[in-house]
Structures are given as C-alpha cells and as structure tokens.
Design a protein around this motif. Structure first.
Motif, short mmCIF file in Angstrom:
data_model
loop_
_atom_site.label_atom_id
_atom_site.label_comp_id
_atom_site.label_asym_id
_atom_site.label_seq_id
_atom_site.Cartn_x
_atom_site.Cartn_y
_atom_site.Cartn_z
N LEU A 63 0.82 -1.22 0.00
CA LEU A 63 0.00 0.00 0.00
C LEU A 63 0.85 1.26 0.00
O LEU A 63 0.50 2.26 -0.64
CB LEU A 63 -0.96 -0.02 1.19
N TYR A 64 1.97 1.24 0.71
CA TYR A 64 2.84 2.42 0.68
C TYR A 64 3.45 2.61 -0.71
O TYR A 64 3.67 3.74 -1.15
CB TYR A 64 3.94 2.32 1.74
N ARG A 65 3.70 1.52 -1.40
CA ARG A 65 4.19 1.62 -2.77
C ARG A 65 3.14 2.28 -3.67
O ARG A 65 3.46 3.11 -4.53
CB ARG A 65 4.58 0.24 -3.30
N SER A 66 1.88 1.94 -3.44
CA SER A 66 0.80 2.56 -4.21
C SER A 66 0.75 4.07 -3.97
O SER A 66 0.44 4.85 -4.88
CB SER A 66 -0.54 1.94 -3.83
N LYS A 85 -16.49 6.09 -3.72
CA LYS A 85 -16.27 5.07 -4.74
C LYS A 85 -15.73 3.79 -4.10
O LYS A 85 -16.05 2.67 -4.54
CB LYS A 85 -15.29 5.58 -5.79
N ALA A 86 -14.91 3.94 -3.09
CA ALA A 86 -14.37 2.78 -2.39
C ALA A 86 -15.48 1.94 -1.79
O ALA A 86 -15.49 0.71 -1.91
CB ALA A 86 -13.39 3.23 -1.31
N VAL A 87 -16.43 2.59 -1.14
CA VAL A 87 -17.57 1.87 -0.55
C VAL A 87 -18.34 1.13 -1.63
O VAL A 87 -18.73 -0.04 -1.45
CB VAL A 87 -18.49 2.83 0.22
N GLU A 88 -18.57 1.78 -2.76
CA GLU A 88 -19.28 1.14 -3.88
C GLU A 88 -18.58 -0.15 -4.32
O GLU A 88 -19.22 -1.10 -4.78
CB GLU A 88 -19.37 2.10 -5.07
N ASN A 89 -17.27 -0.17 -4.16
CA ASN A 89 -16.47 -1.32 -4.60
C ASN A 89 -16.17 -2.30 -3.47
O ASN A 89 -15.35 -3.20 -3.65
CB ASN A 89 -15.18 -0.84 -5.25
N GLY A 90 -16.81 -2.10 -2.32
CA GLY A 90 -16.68 -3.07 -1.24
C GLY A 90 -15.55 -2.83 -0.26
O GLY A 90 -15.25 -3.69 0.57
N ALA A 141 -5.78 -9.71 10.78
CA ALA A 141 -6.81 -10.50 10.10
C ALA A 141 -7.12 -9.99 8.70
O ALA A 141 -7.83 -10.66 7.94
CB ALA A 141 -8.09 -10.55 10.93
N VAL A 142 -6.62 -8.82 8.32
CA VAL A 142 -6.84 -8.30 6.97
C VAL A 142 -5.90 -9.03 6.03
O VAL A 142 -4.68 -9.04 6.22
CB VAL A 142 -6.60 -6.77 6.91
N SER A 143 -6.44 -9.63 5.00
CA SER A 143 -5.64 -10.48 4.11
C SER A 143 -4.81 -9.65 3.13
O SER A 143 -5.13 -8.49 2.82
CB SER A 143 -6.56 -11.41 3.33
N TYR A 144 -3.77 -10.29 2.63
CA TYR A 144 -2.97 -9.67 1.56
C TYR A 144 -3.84 -9.44 0.33
O TYR A 144 -3.70 -8.43 -0.37
CB TYR A 144 -1.78 -10.56 1.20
N SER A 172 -5.15 -1.89 -3.54
CA SER A 172 -4.07 -1.27 -4.33
C SER A 172 -4.50 -1.10 -5.79
O SER A 172 -4.26 -0.05 -6.40
CB SER A 172 -2.81 -2.13 -4.24
N HIS A 173 -5.14 -2.12 -6.34
CA HIS A 173 -5.63 -2.02 -7.73
C HIS A 173 -6.70 -0.93 -7.85
O HIS A 173 -6.73 -0.19 -8.84
CB HIS A 173 -6.21 -3.36 -8.18
N PHE A 174 -7.57 -0.84 -6.83
CA PHE A 174 -8.59 0.20 -6.84
C PHE A 174 -7.95 1.59 -6.82
O PHE A 174 -8.37 2.49 -7.55
CB PHE A 174 -9.53 0.03 -5.64
N MET A 175 -6.93 1.76 -5.98
CA MET A 175 -6.23 3.05 -5.92
C MET A 175 -5.65 3.42 -7.28
O MET A 175 -5.72 4.58 -7.71
CB MET A 175 -5.11 2.98 -4.86
N SER A 176 -5.08 2.43 -7.95
CA SER A 176 -4.49 2.68 -9.27
C SER A 176 -5.56 3.08 -10.28
O SER A 176 -5.39 4.04 -11.05
CB SER A 176 -3.76 1.42 -9.73
#
Length: 361
Positions: free
Chosen positions: A274-277, A315-320, A340-343, A350-354
């Motif tokens: 995520l920091y790379r993003s 938009k993030a909420v719309e995408n889950g 407990a948050v998965s990779y 990260s893909h959503f941010m891009s």
C-alpha cells in the motif's frame, strides 16, 4: 453477497476461520448444550477457555514467568487511569512521550492523579513522526516512561523502543500487539484493547511484571488495583467471557498460521504494497506520516483536494472497501490492515487506488 474488504480501525476485521468456529459452537459449546455466553465464569468448562487464552498469549509473545497476564474491562482508556493509580508513587513523576491523541489522553489522565512530565512530543509536526532520538533524559524520580507504540489516527509507529535503564517502560500497544515480534523483557507493563489484533471489543489485555505488585498502594479502590486481579486470576468480577473465548480462538489462529514471525512477515508485505501505491502515485496520494515513522497497521493519506478525497471514499464503498474514512479529527483516508486483513484485500485495494488515480489524475 458481494465481497467486502474490511479496513475498519477498530473494532476491526476478525479471521473468517475464527468467526466460523465461533458460529459452529454458538448454541452448543463443547457439548454443554449451552452457549459460551451462558456458562458460569466459575465453571470448569469456562476455566479451560480462560487458561488456554493465557497460555497461548504467553507462548506466542514469549512472556516469561516474571510477568502476570490479566484480562480486564474498560478498554485501554481505563488503563490511562489504572497505570498511574497503581504505579505513580508520591514524590515521583510519570513521564510521557506524546505521539498522538491517545498518548495525549493517557497523559491527561495521569495528570489528574499525580505529577507528570512530557519527555518528548511531535505535536508541532501534527504528529507526522515518532521521535528519532529515543534516548530520553528522564527525571531521576520517574516512576515510569509511557509510550503509545502505534498511533491509529496519524499512522505512525515506534520501530524501536526507548532504553530506560531502571525506569519501567510502559506501552499502550492496543493497535500493534501481536503484529510483530517484540522483546517482552524490555517492558514492565503492556496493555492493549483487544479490538484491533486480538479479538472483539470488550476485553483488555494487561501484561505486567510481578516485581511492580508489592509497591502498589493498598488504598487504591479494589477493582482498580492490579493486585486484586492478579490474586483472582482476572475473575474478581464477571469477566467478558465471550470476548475472552474469541481471543483464545484468534490466538489459536495465529499459532496455526505460523506464529508471530509469520504474521509479521505478512504485515510487512501488506504495508509495503500500500505504501508503494502511495509513493508511486506522483503525488496523487499524499501520506500523512514521514517514511521512517510509518505504521504497518494504519496507512493514512489524503488526495490533492477535499472533493477528490470524498469521491475516493464514496467510490471505495461502492467497490466493497469499508472503513477507509480517516479519523474525524484529521480527515483524509485510513486503511487499517491489522493481522486479520488479508494480503488479497490489500492487493484489491491497491488495484482500486491505481484505477481511481488513472480516472482522476
């Protein structure tokens, strides 16, 4: 139901395996015909759960017999008062390092009880960093030095801990306990609300060195005295039995997945992704914390305008992607990536941010 990626800051994600196991036993725990929530906390069946939770925590964190492990209530916020009530003796001073809102609250509570001192603070930088020099000049009469190891609001974290010599080091580890390997012997007392990495809200873990206990004043109200809970194995009053049960399941899950070392490696990979993003976004995503102080638990950032930030969150909420709003005190965005948050969830985000950047940059 569409996939949900839970980035809530707390209460936060729990392992799906843990929730399924709890669900399967909810109405008939261990062949009793009753839920764990219906069992007496004095029963043999519950006692086994209680002791398993203690034993697993000691094993996973490398806690020696020099320490007591307590399961208390009141959250980390009650510990803001219990720590100075028990350990701030007359004629001494409680020393605090301020790195965010929760350390401020801990300091304010201690100031109501006795003499306090701010040893270091990064408030002038809006808590974007952790003090770089952790060799603090502590008052000779310090009862203890208190730090908050990870700062959920600002997204900063201690990556090395102060050397305090004979002065007890106390840490609020609510948001990064069990996320990485630490040397327990460096600390005299650690406390943590469970609702980030350990389990559900409702139980607070306290790990304290036994040699602190004889000096605790007997005049402290009974339920606020650590000695009370040590002598009664955290059963002086009815404990949050269901929360402790889920805590034991989470600890079992950590062990089955390779222990803290493996969890730490996973957490490093998630945070790096995520920091790379953020760092490769050409300034579209703006981090709050300086690089050397970044938290592996809470990734905090904003976008170039308030309008874009709001659009991103919607938009993030719309995408889950749930729970990404920054704390109300600073705004922006925050992805909390506890154990407990998965990779896979981090990768999807990260893909959503891009994609969002490409559509709006």
């Amino acid at each position: 139901m569409k996939a949900i990626h839970n980035f809530n800051a707390g209460p936060s994600a729990l392992p799906k395996e843990v929730l399924r196991e709890a669900q399967a036993q909810l109405l008939n725990f261990n062949h009793t015909g009753m839920s764990i929530m219906e069992l007496s906390h004095r029963s043999k069946v519950y006692e086994e759960v209680h002791e398993q939770a203690k034993s697993l925590l000691k094993e996973l964190m490398g806690i020696s017999d020099k320490y007591e492990v307590l399961f208390l209530q009141g959250g980390a916020s009650l510990q803001f008062s219990m720590v100075p009530l028990n350990l701030l003796t007359e004629g001494s001073v409680a020393s605090y390092v301020l790195t965010g809102a929760w350390s401020e609250k801990a300091y304010e509570e201690a100031s109501k009880i006795g003499e306090t001192s701010i040893i270091a603070s990064t408030k002038d930088s809006n808590y974007t960093t952790i003090p770089t020099d952790t060799t603090f000049n502590l008052p000779i009469n310090s009862s203890y030095l208190h730090i908050t190891s990870n700062n959920t609001i600002y997204g900063t974290q201690f990556h090395s801990y102060p050397e305090t010599g004979q002065v007890p080091l106390i840490a609020d580890m609510s948001s990064d306990i069990l996320s990485k390997k630490i040397n327990i012997d460096s600390f005299s007392l650690i406390y943590a609300g469970a609702q980030k990495n350990l389990g559900p809200a409702g139980v607070t873990v306290v790990i304290l060195r036994k040699d602190l206990l004889p000096n605790i004043p007997a005049s402290i109200p009974t339920t606020l005295n650590y000695n009370t809970h040590v002598k009664n194995n955290s059963l002086y009053n009815t404990p949050p039995t269901f929360a402790i049960y889920l805590l034991s399941l989470v600890l079992k899950w950590v062990k089955e997945h390779g222990g803290v070392e493996v969890i730490e490696e996973r957490n490093n990979k998630k945070a790096s992704l995520l920091y790379r993003s953020i760092d490769e976004s050409d300034g579209f995503y703006i981090p709050h914390a300086t690089k050397e102080s970044r938290s592996n638990m809470n990734i905090t950032f904003t976008l170039p305008t308030e309008k874009l930030t709001k659009e991103f969150l919607a938009k993030a909420v719309e995408n889950g992607f749930i729970g990404l709003n920054g704390h109300r005190s600073i705004g922006g965005c925050r992805a909390s990536i506890y154990n407990a948050v998965s990779y896979e969830s981090c990768e999807a985000f990260s893909h959503f941010m891009s994609r969002f950047k490409k559509s709006n940059f």
